[in-house]
Design a protein around this motif. Structure first.
Motif, PDB file in Angstrom:
ATOM      1  N   SER A  32      46.191  58.686  54.863  1.00  7.30           N
ATOM      2  CA  SER A  32      46.362  60.035  54.344  1.00  7.30           C
ATOM      3  C   SER A  32      47.454  60.778  55.111  1.00  7.30           C
ATOM      4  O   SER A  32      48.299  61.456  54.519  1.00  7.30           O
ATOM      5  N   LEU A  33      47.453  60.635  56.427  1.00 13.82           N
ATOM      6  CA  LEU A  33      48.496  61.268  57.247  1.00 13.82           C
ATOM      7  C   LEU A  33      49.875  60.683  56.943  1.00 13.82           C
ATOM      8  O   LEU A  33      50.860  61.410  56.816  1.00 13.82           O
ATOM      9  N   LEU A  34      49.960  59.363  56.832  1.00 12.76           N
ATOM     10  CA  LEU A  34      51.244  58.714  56.560  1.00 12.76           C
ATOM     11  C   LEU A  34      51.795  59.110  55.197  1.00 12.76           C
ATOM     12  O   LEU A  34      53.003  59.179  55.006  1.00 12.76           O
ATOM     13  N   GLU A  35      50.913  59.383  54.278  1.00 14.68           N
ATOM     14  CA  GLU A  35      51.348  59.793  52.944  1.00 14.68           C
ATOM     15  C   GLU A  35      51.980  61.181  52.975  1.00 14.68           C
ATOM     16  O   GLU A  35      52.867  61.485  52.196  1.00 14.68           O
ATOM     17  N   LYS A  36      51.559  62.017  53.918  1.00 13.26           N
ATOM     18  CA  LYS A  36      52.005  63.407  53.969  1.00 13.26           C
ATOM     19  C   LYS A  36      53.246  63.647  54.832  1.00 13.26           C
ATOM     20  O   LYS A  36      53.895  64.672  54.683  1.00 13.26           O
ATOM     21  N   VAL A  37      53.560  62.733  55.740  1.00 11.61           N
ATOM     22  CA  VAL A  37      54.685  62.981  56.645  1.00 11.61           C
ATOM     23  C   VAL A  37      56.005  62.917  55.892  1.00 11.61           C
ATOM     24  O   VAL A  37      56.143  62.175  54.921  1.00 11.61           O
ATOM     25  N   PRO A  38      56.995  63.673  56.343  1.00  9.07           N
ATOM     26  CA  PRO A  38      58.291  63.674  55.662  1.00  9.07           C
ATOM     27  C   PRO A  38      59.203  62.519  56.099  1.00  9.07           C
ATOM     28  O   PRO A  38      60.413  62.620  56.006  1.00  9.07           O
TER      29      PRO A  38
END
Length: 126
Positions: A32-38
């Motif tokens: 979930s975090l990796l999906e959100k990082v730019p």
């Protein structure tokens, strides 16, 4: 005694199941975090086949997830001239333990994209 032994087995199974659930929750949180990082993130097999990516990589490349999954990333993203260079850089980089380098490719929409590549080996995977 038989019942007590059975209960201990059930508790051990429950503890193992809870540990699996906790691990899955942690992995889900990381994804979930990796999906959100730019940052564009691409997961590759040891043969360079695309196993996964985040939305940022999909957006930068111009390709949809279904167009990327299962394809060799070098074959898909680089021109014939660049493929040889990219393969040499990766091969020599692995041998020399180089984990960061820069390449450019053209997106599906012909936009030039510069990639600063950082590699990390996942031990225990293919």
């Amino acid at each position: 005694m038989g019942k007590k032994g059975m209960r201990q087995d059930n508790n051990a199974t429950k503890d193992f199941g809870e540990a699996q659930d906790e691990q899955l929750a942690k992995e889900s949180h990381v994804y979930s975090l990796l999906e959100k990082v730019p940052l564009a993130i691409l997961e590759l097999s040891s043969q360079g086949v695309i196993l996964g990516m985040n939305k940022t990589f999909s957006r930068l490349s111009g390709y949809g997830t279904e167009e990327l999954l299962g394809h060799n990333w070098i074959d898909l993203l680089f021109s014939e001239e660049q493929k040889k260079y990219a393969r040499q850089l990766l091969t020599n980089g692995v041998k020399a333990d180089i984990t960061e380098f820069e390449l450019e490719f053209q997106s599906k929409t012909s936009q030039v994209v510069y990639l600063n590549i950082n590699t990390t080996r996942q031990y225990g995977s293919d």
